[in-house]
Motif scaffolding. Structure first.
Motif, mmCIF file in Angstrom:
data_model
loop_
_atom_site.group_PDB
_atom_site.id
_atom_site.type_symbol
_atom_site.label_atom_id
_atom_site.label_comp_id
_atom_site.label_asym_id
_atom_site.label_seq_id
_atom_site.Cartn_x
_atom_site.Cartn_y
_atom_site.Cartn_z
ATOM 1 N N LEU A 144 0.838 -1.204 0.000
ATOM 2 C CA LEU A 144 0.000 0.000 0.000
ATOM 3 C C LEU A 144 0.873 1.254 0.000
ATOM 4 C CD1 LEU A 144 -2.875 1.134 0.169
ATOM 5 C CD2 LEU A 144 -2.691 1.083 2.643
ATOM 6 N N ILE A 145 1.895 1.271 0.864
ATOM 7 C CA ILE A 145 2.805 2.425 0.892
ATOM 8 C C ILE A 145 3.461 2.599 -0.481
ATOM 9 C CG2 ILE A 145 4.875 3.407 1.960
ATOM 10 C CD1 ILE A 145 4.237 1.827 4.476
ATOM 11 N N VAL A 148 1.017 4.104 -3.104
ATOM 12 C CA VAL A 148 0.802 5.537 -2.902
ATOM 13 C C VAL A 148 2.023 6.316 -3.372
ATOM 14 C CG1 VAL A 148 0.456 7.343 -1.185
ATOM 15 C CG2 VAL A 148 -0.788 5.187 -0.990
ATOM 16 N N ARG A 149 3.222 5.832 -2.992
ATOM 17 C CA ARG A 149 4.433 6.564 -3.368
ATOM 18 C C ARG A 149 4.665 6.520 -4.871
ATOM 19 N NH1 ARG A 149 9.469 4.954 0.111
ATOM 20 N NH2 ARG A 149 10.373 6.728 -0.970
ATOM 21 N N VAL A 151 2.379 6.177 -7.290
ATOM 22 C CA VAL A 151 1.396 7.007 -7.997
ATOM 23 C C VAL A 151 1.747 8.490 -7.842
ATOM 24 C CG1 VAL A 151 -0.993 7.775 -7.980
ATOM 25 C CG2 VAL A 151 -0.482 5.342 -7.927
ATOM 26 N N LEU A 152 2.099 8.900 -6.613
ATOM 27 C CA LEU A 152 2.383 10.317 -6.389
ATOM 28 C C LEU A 152 3.765 10.714 -6.895
ATOM 29 C CD1 LEU A 152 0.877 10.860 -2.829
ATOM 30 C CD2 LEU A 152 -0.144 11.329 -5.047
ATOM 31 N N LEU A 157 1.412 3.169 -11.932
ATOM 32 C CA LEU A 157 0.944 2.134 -11.017
ATOM 33 C C LEU A 157 1.423 0.801 -11.581
ATOM 34 C CD1 LEU A 157 -0.738 1.419 -8.559
ATOM 35 C CD2 LEU A 157 -2.762 1.401 -9.989
ATOM 36 N N THR A 167 1.189 14.063 -11.523
ATOM 37 C CA THR A 167 1.977 13.929 -10.294
ATOM 38 C C THR A 167 3.360 13.416 -10.613
ATOM 39 O OG1 THR A 167 1.029 11.746 -10.030
ATOM 40 C CG2 THR A 167 0.042 13.503 -8.727
ATOM 41 N N MET A 172 8.205 12.283 -3.070
ATOM 42 C CA MET A 172 7.537 11.053 -2.651
ATOM 43 C C MET A 172 8.444 9.837 -2.831
ATOM 44 S SD MET A 172 4.793 11.409 -1.247
ATOM 45 C CE MET A 172 3.832 12.830 -0.828
ATOM 46 N N VAL A 181 4.137 9.489 3.741
ATOM 47 C CA VAL A 181 3.091 8.526 3.374
ATOM 48 C C VAL A 181 2.804 7.595 4.546
ATOM 49 C CG1 VAL A 181 2.538 6.584 1.878
ATOM 50 C CG2 VAL A 181 3.603 8.622 0.928
ATOM 51 N N LEU A 185 -0.711 7.184 6.586
ATOM 52 C CA LEU A 185 -1.406 5.893 6.580
ATOM 53 C C LEU A 185 -1.595 5.362 8.000
ATOM 54 C CD1 LEU A 185 0.107 4.100 3.462
ATOM 55 C CD2 LEU A 185 -2.208 4.964 3.756
#
Lengths: 203, 180
Positions: A144-145, A148-149, A151-152, A157, A167, A172, A181, A185
């Motif tokens: 999950l981390i 997020v990192r 994508v940002l 992805l 982005t 990030m 992040v 979370l």
């Protein structure tokens, strides 16, 4: 059986190593720059953790308490080196990305924490359930981390462009981004946990 | 058995078993690892020498050079490895060079540990492609005749410097315009 399910889900949520216990976060902060790294690291740790827990649980009556830590470390180091060698031989692209973090599983405190805190005191079946839960708990948390990192930070992805040029926040992908992040979370997880505790009190 | 003897015996047995397991894993994986490394090397050499289908390694003046040839055995160019010191560790680069034309034929980053998203982008074609057809007499100075990666100067500088300094050595062995 219910005990086994409880042991398994304990690591997935209640005592999730990353989000609830906040343990073993060194690798979680370092490798989580792309989704696939998160999955690979999570699976590598799950393998080492499960194998070590099995052995520690089997040997728990043989290992003298005074030398238990060196024994656990030898067991953990052996499995880690095996993962390292097999990954180098059969998954070279993956090894290129996270090669230096694999040997560091030896000193990942999650493995020692479960060996010392659980597998050395519990039956084989329970130890396996606990190790799988903890390993997969770690895996989904760092995946999950990573997502997020990724994508940002790079707008992708799992390597597929999803955000276009919107982005490209390089921060990030750098260490500060990992802390940002993860902090957010952990906060969200705490909020969810608090809500669910309130609900049980209402009964 | 007293507890001290037991401690020693258990630790020794566990260490021995661990050692044996590791020796076995190493034996199983080592040929494969060597093969992978050899394959990666060959792939990199063929990539930086356009038209090359196979390669042979030659040792000259303490340097290992790889000569790329097409299927008829015509020499297409030479490749060599060089190492630059990047932002967070060494950067290994494979460089393709054609002495006849005095030009680079391409470069490939073999390994590096630069910052992801910044320095690590030296691996991308956007950066590496600019070295194709670059004359060996060029200056190789970032922001002058080498385009840098946004937000990173150290990594491209390390790459340029490493190529330039190793070219000085290689052109002594295979001078520009000469055969090879």
């Amino acid at each position: 059986m219910t005990q086994l399910i409880k042991d398994f889900t304990n690591g997935l949520w209640n005592e999730n190593p990353i989000f609830r216990a906040v343990i073993g976060i060194c690798s979680a902060l370092a490798v989580t720059t792309a989704g696939q790294n998160g999955i690979a690291m999570g699976l590598a740790l799950t393998f080492v953790l499960t194998c070590s827990s099995i052995l520690v649980s089997l040997l728990r009556s043989i290992i003298p308490p005074k030398v238990r830590i060196p024994c656990y470390i030898i067991v953990i180091a052996t499995f880690t080196t095996m993962v390292d060698l097999f990954m180098k031989a059969y998954f070279p692209p993956l090894y290129q990305v996270m090669g230096i973090f694999i040997p560091l599983i030896v000193v990942n405190c999650i493995v020692l924490w479960r060996a010392e805190g659980f597998a050395s005191k519990a039956s084989l079946a329970r130890s396996i359930a606990d190790a799988l839960g903890m390993g997969l708990g770690y895996a989904w948390a760092i995946t999950l981390i990573s997502i997020v990192r990724e994508v940002l930070g790079s707008g992708t992805l799992f390597g597929i462009n999803v955000m276009g040029q919107a982005t490209h926040w390089v921060i990030m992908l750098l260490p500060p981004g990992a802390f940002l992040v993860m902090g957010i979370l952990v906060g969200i997880m705490n909020m969810i946990a608090r809500k669910s505790v309130k609900n049980t009190h209402c009964h | 058995m007293n507890q001290y003897a037991r401690m020693i015996v258990v630790l020794v047995i566990i260490s021995l078993v661990a050692g044996a397991v590791l020796a076995f894993s190493y034996k199983v994986t080592n040929p494969k690892i060597q093969e992978q490394a050899q394959q990666a090397l060959q792939q990199a050499v063929l990539k930086v020498i356009p038209g090359a289908e196979k390669m042979t390694a030659v040792e000259k003046q303490g340097m290992t050079l790889y000569i790329g040839m097409d299927n008829q055995g015509n020499k297409k160019g030479i490749a060599f490895k060089t190492t630059g010191s990047g932002f967070s560790g060494p950067i290994e680069i494979m460089v393709g060079y054609n002495p006849r034309e005095g030009k680079l034929t391409g470069i490939e980053i073999l390994s590096m540990s630069e910052t992801p998203g910044l320095g690590a982008r030296i691996k991308e074609p956007a950066f590496t492609d600019q070295f194709k057809d670059k004359s060996v007499s060029d200056e190789f100075i970032p922001k002058k005749d080498v385009k840098v990666v946004t937000g990173a100067t150290i990594s491209p500088t390390a790459v340029s410097k490493a190529i330039k300094s190793s070219l000085a050595e290689v052109t002594k062995i295979y001078p520009v315009g000469g055969d090879f």
